[in-house]
Write an enzyme that holds these catalytic residues in place. Sequence first.
Site, PDB file in Angstrom:
ATOM      1  CE1 TYR A   1      10.432  20.482   3.754  1.00  0.00           C
ATOM      2  CE2 TYR A   1       8.978  18.826   2.799  1.00  0.00           C
ATOM      3  CZ  TYR A   1      10.144  19.154   3.465  1.00  0.00           C
ATOM      4  OH  TYR A   1      11.028  18.174   3.845  1.00  0.00           O
TER       5      TYR A   1
ATOM      6  CE  LYS B   1      13.282  19.239   1.464  1.00  0.00           C
ATOM      7  NZ  LYS B   1      14.738  19.089   1.713  1.00  0.00           N
TER       8      LYS B   1
ATOM      9  CB  ALA C   1       7.968  25.688  -4.031  1.00  0.00           C
TER      10      ALA C   1
ATOM     11  N   GLY D   1      23.933  20.340   8.105  1.00  0.00           N
ATOM     12  CA  GLY D   1      22.866  19.940   9.017  1.00  0.00           C
ATOM     13  C   GLY D   1      23.188  18.628   9.696  1.00  0.00           C
TER      14      GLY D   1
ATOM     15  CG  ASN E   1      20.849  16.321   6.222  1.00  0.00           C
ATOM     16  OD1 ASN E   1      19.900  15.587   6.000  1.00  0.00           O
ATOM     17  ND2 ASN E   1      21.083  16.828   7.425  1.00  0.00           N
TER      18      ASN E   1
ATOM     19  CB  VAL F   1      23.260  25.867   3.866  1.00  0.00           C
ATOM     20  CG1 VAL F   1      24.062  24.737   4.505  1.00  0.00           C
ATOM     21  CG2 VAL F   1      21.796  25.831   4.291  1.00  0.00           C
TER      22      VAL F   1
ATOM     23  CB  SER G   1      11.226  15.469   0.863  1.00  0.00           C
ATOM     24  OG  SER G   1       9.958  15.082   1.347  1.00  0.00           O
TER      25      SER G   1
END
Length: 236
Positions: free
Chosen positions: A152, A156, A154, A12, A88, A62, A139
């Site tokens: 999201y 991170k 879950a 990324g 990333n 990825v 994050s």
Amino acid sequence: MNLQGKVAYITGGSKGIGYSVAQSLLKAGMKVAISGRSLHSVQEAASQLGNNGNVLAIQSDVTKHKDEENAIKTILDTWGTLDVVLANAGVGIFAPIDEMSEEQWHTLINTNLNGVFHTLKASVEALKRSKGYYITLASLAGANFFAMGAGYNATKFGVVGFTQAAMLDLRKYDIKVSTIMPGSVATHFNNNEPSEKDAWKIQPEDIGELVLDLLKMHPRTLPSKIEVRPSRPDKK
């Protein structure tokens, strides 16, 4: 770590945090490969970073392990070693759990969580040889849950747990493993258009400096989980 001539791979890496980290590492004398799903985007970013033989643009999704294997092979075929990997690449989809579709859920899991596994699995043998460094970009959403964040959160939370466990598995090979957990960053993430209104946020180049600090730290010391947030929240 003496960074001159060392090789890094950033997923990324065509914009935002990944691009800024690439800039910082290049200024420190490293060679940097960046990847993304769009070959045009990563080639354009590589051209902006500088065409002096120290930047490599690679097309890789990825979510596909084979793509990441091919990316690592390309790096090793080009430069012969791999010292630093920054996982990333990520996406943000936010919706109440009762409204989130299966497709949205799997997109989050496949990119944000499966992606960090694919990147590490593909690069781990090269990192063993170089006694290198693997870093994930998680994050603060990996420690703090919020409404509309079930998917999201879950991923991170999973990235943080995955990285911490991988750190324990890999330190016997002298591989250093860390996860960086930023709060609000002034990027294009989640369709944001960076502007003056984002001046209070972490800037992408700040994460680039943080990665440099990790790489320069004495090898006896490992900051394995780093939370980073704006010094002051936005004044409404």
